[in-house]
Design an enzyme around this catalytic site. Sequence first.
Site, mmCIF file in Angstrom:
data_model
loop_
_atom_site.group_PDB
_atom_site.id
_atom_site.type_symbol
_atom_site.label_atom_id
_atom_site.label_comp_id
_atom_site.label_asym_id
_atom_site.label_seq_id
_atom_site.Cartn_x
_atom_site.Cartn_y
_atom_site.Cartn_z
ATOM 1 N N ARG A 182 5.235 -13.461 9.662
ATOM 2 C CA ARG A 182 5.859 -12.135 9.555
ATOM 3 C C ARG A 182 7.240 -12.156 10.166
ATOM 4 N NH1 ARG A 182 2.036 -7.934 8.358
ATOM 5 N NH2 ARG A 182 3.303 -6.212 9.083
ATOM 6 N N GLU A 222 0.874 -1.169 0.000
ATOM 7 C CA GLU A 222 0.000 0.000 0.000
ATOM 8 C C GLU A 222 0.918 1.228 0.000
ATOM 9 O OE1 GLU A 222 -2.783 0.116 3.230
ATOM 10 O OE2 GLU A 222 -3.689 1.961 2.458
ATOM 11 N N LYS A 232 4.362 0.422 9.764
ATOM 12 C CA LYS A 232 4.351 1.697 9.051
ATOM 13 C C LYS A 232 3.780 2.816 9.900
ATOM 14 C CE LYS A 232 2.657 -0.195 4.979
ATOM 15 N NZ LYS A 232 2.177 -0.084 3.630
HETATM 16 P P1 ATP Z 1 2.515 -2.544 8.343
HETATM 17 O O1 ATP Z 1 2.010 -3.623 9.224
HETATM 18 O O2 ATP Z 1 3.928 -2.150 8.586
HETATM 19 O O3 ATP Z 1 1.620 -1.356 8.273
HETATM 20 P P2 ATP Z 1 1.411 -3.749 6.002
HETATM 21 O O4 ATP Z 1 1.419 -5.207 6.069
HETATM 22 O O5 ATP Z 1 0.146 -3.067 6.238
HETATM 23 O O6 ATP Z 1 2.581 -3.177 6.888
HETATM 24 P P3 ATP Z 1 1.523 -3.513 3.134
HETATM 25 O O7 ATP Z 1 1.992 -2.386 2.307
HETATM 26 O O8 ATP Z 1 0.116 -3.885 3.093
HETATM 27 O O9 ATP Z 1 1.979 -3.217 4.630
HETATM 28 O O10 ATP Z 1 2.452 -4.770 2.888
HETATM 29 C C1 ATP Z 1 2.736 -5.353 1.652
HETATM 30 C C2 ATP Z 1 3.100 -6.783 1.874
HETATM 31 O O11 ATP Z 1 4.206 -6.901 2.749
HETATM 32 C C3 ATP Z 1 1.965 -7.554 2.506
HETATM 33 O O12 ATP Z 1 1.804 -8.749 1.768
HETATM 34 C C4 ATP Z 1 2.422 -7.819 3.905
HETATM 35 O O13 ATP Z 1 1.917 -9.029 4.353
HETATM 36 C C5 ATP Z 1 3.935 -7.872 3.749
HETATM 37 N N1 ATP Z 1 4.614 -7.534 5.002
HETATM 38 C C6 ATP Z 1 4.576 -6.360 5.684
HETATM 39 N N2 ATP Z 1 5.284 -6.431 6.820
HETATM 40 C C7 ATP Z 1 5.822 -7.673 6.868
HETATM 41 C C8 ATP Z 1 6.669 -8.367 7.796
HETATM 42 N N3 ATP Z 1 7.118 -7.793 8.914
HETATM 43 N N4 ATP Z 1 7.020 -9.643 7.513
HETATM 44 C C9 ATP Z 1 6.589 -10.228 6.390
HETATM 45 N N5 ATP Z 1 5.790 -9.649 5.483
HETATM 46 C C10 ATP Z 1 5.400 -8.383 5.703
HETATM 47 MG MG MG Z 2 -1.494 -3.869 4.765
#
Ligand code: ATP
Ligand code: MG
Length: 548
Positions: free
Chosen positions: A256, A31, A266
């Site tokens: 994760r 995102e 984020k």
């Molecule tokens: P945050 O929790 O930091 O706000 P998010 O998961 O909402 O991050 P996205 O931009 O939606 O952020 O993430 C894109 C992809 O990265 C998603 O498929 C998410 O599952 C993966 N992702 C984000 N953080 C991690 C992590 N710590 N370990 C593994 N995959 C991750």
């Molecule tokens: Mg997300």
Amino acid sequence: MAEINNFIKTIMQNDLESGKVDAIATRFPPEPNAYLHIGHARAIITNFELAKAFNGTTNLRFDDTNPAKEDKEFVDGIIEDLAWLGYKPTNVFYGSDYFDATYEKAVLLIKKGLAYVDDLSQEEMSKYRGTLTEPGINSPYRNRSIEENLKLFEEMKNGIYPDGAKTLRAKIDMAHPNINMRDPAMYRILHLNHHRQKDKWCIYPMYDFAHPLQDSFEGITHSLCSLEYDNHRILYDWFIEKCEMKHIPHQYEFGRLNITNTIMSKRYLRALVDAKKVSGYDDPRMPTLCGLRRRGFTANSIRNFILSTGLSRVNSTVESDALDEELRNDLKLKALRPNAIIDPLKVIIDNYPDDQIEYMDCPNNQENLELGMRKISFSKVVYIEKEDFIEQKPNKKWKRLALGVEVRLMHAYFITATSVEKDEEGNIICVHATYDPLTKSGTGFDERKPNGNIHYVDSKTAIKAEFRLFEPLMLPDNDDTKDLDFMQKLNPNSIEIKKGFVEESLKNTYPLEHFQFIRNGYYVTDKDSNESELVFNRTCGLKSSFKL
Ligand code: ATP
Ligand code: MG
């Protein structure tokens, strides 16, 4: 680079062998509401490396269905970070490109009696949703006719209603044991300008509805996401089936990645930037990819670190030292090893001619002679590290300079300290020494062994430098910090600035050039360098236990 090997690879292999899929197609769907962090690197590397292992494809898809926090700046940042990590997407798509097609599928569900327009407020909806142990209650608007729903949904789209006044919901089962199946929201009203669609839309699809459709439109075979989406998979499959999607993608979840002492959300990273607790998303203390890059981590070190953490269906926490180790492995034989003095102490060599200067031969990397040689200058006044001198040699273990003690200035001469000059408070301002001309480096002199080898920078050619040393942004989790909120848990000493010198050969250095400063650690040139002073960020020490 290590080869990727994990349970998803096995699933893909089986799917190809059984003919369930013809080729592997994955996507990375960030995102664009912040810069990527090292947790995202796990998702990126998993998607790209798995597809690559089977000659498949990987799209970059911006999940830009919530205009509230999305911005072109983040789109550009994500593209840059991905390229830096060494990945080239097969296609770059935007979730918002599918808004028309997604809208049509919503209309299809209304026509099938599988979606309805609800007037309940957000709070009412969550009250009606029930709990893990209690079933939900049907909304009073649940039984609107198909015609009425079609009309209301169109009016929602046409901007008749204010934000939050109405929601399009899937009609599934308010008593379903999985709460995600209790008539989840599909569309909400948001009168906001979208970074690409501008004001074309005032209704925006929810992730759970939009994501499976996007995967299907793009022909994704394996839709990989982190573990928190585990109990959304049933809804993913429901939308694919009920929307009569031609291509059927499947969702698989992985754990994760968490790193000790590191914030990996984020929301918090944004809060640090907004509150100006850091200089920006690329502050070298940030766990963002742009921050880690500026700190001096290489794409190789990040990829190898991620691969070394493996992948399973459990969230994992890894020690941050492991990333340092990958950096050392990557740069040990690649980086030049110039001399830098972080905390300078002046040494005046009294018996060396005032205006003489000599140039000494010095390998660029003692462990990799293929990197060639350079000249370093030597003259009457040199800088050494303050910690390399003590007035009285304390014991046999002291292998550095002291009064009456002889050491080798690496690639130059043996010197013996003879006296010190002090200021009124008793601080040492400079050390006087003598050198022995017979001990010149490269002449094979071996009549005496010096009391250790220390490095130096010649004052005649030295370039002024600022060194930025970092500690974790957050205080460690322990009894003292457990009740503190996020902003109180910031480490007040996460950055230390030192002013010193580097050797002349660094005069043409450029941002992101990596070095191993002899006897000190790995550093990288920072973009804040200017004509009068170079700036270097310390990436990590030479050994994991290393302390300055
Ligand atoms: P945050 O929790 O930091 O706000 P998010 O998961 O909402 O991050 P996205 O931009 O939606 O952020 O993430 C894109 C992809 O990265 C998603 O498929 C998410 O599952 C993966 N992702 C984000 N953080 C991690 C992590 N710590 N370990 C593994 N995959 C991750
Ligand atoms: Mg997300």
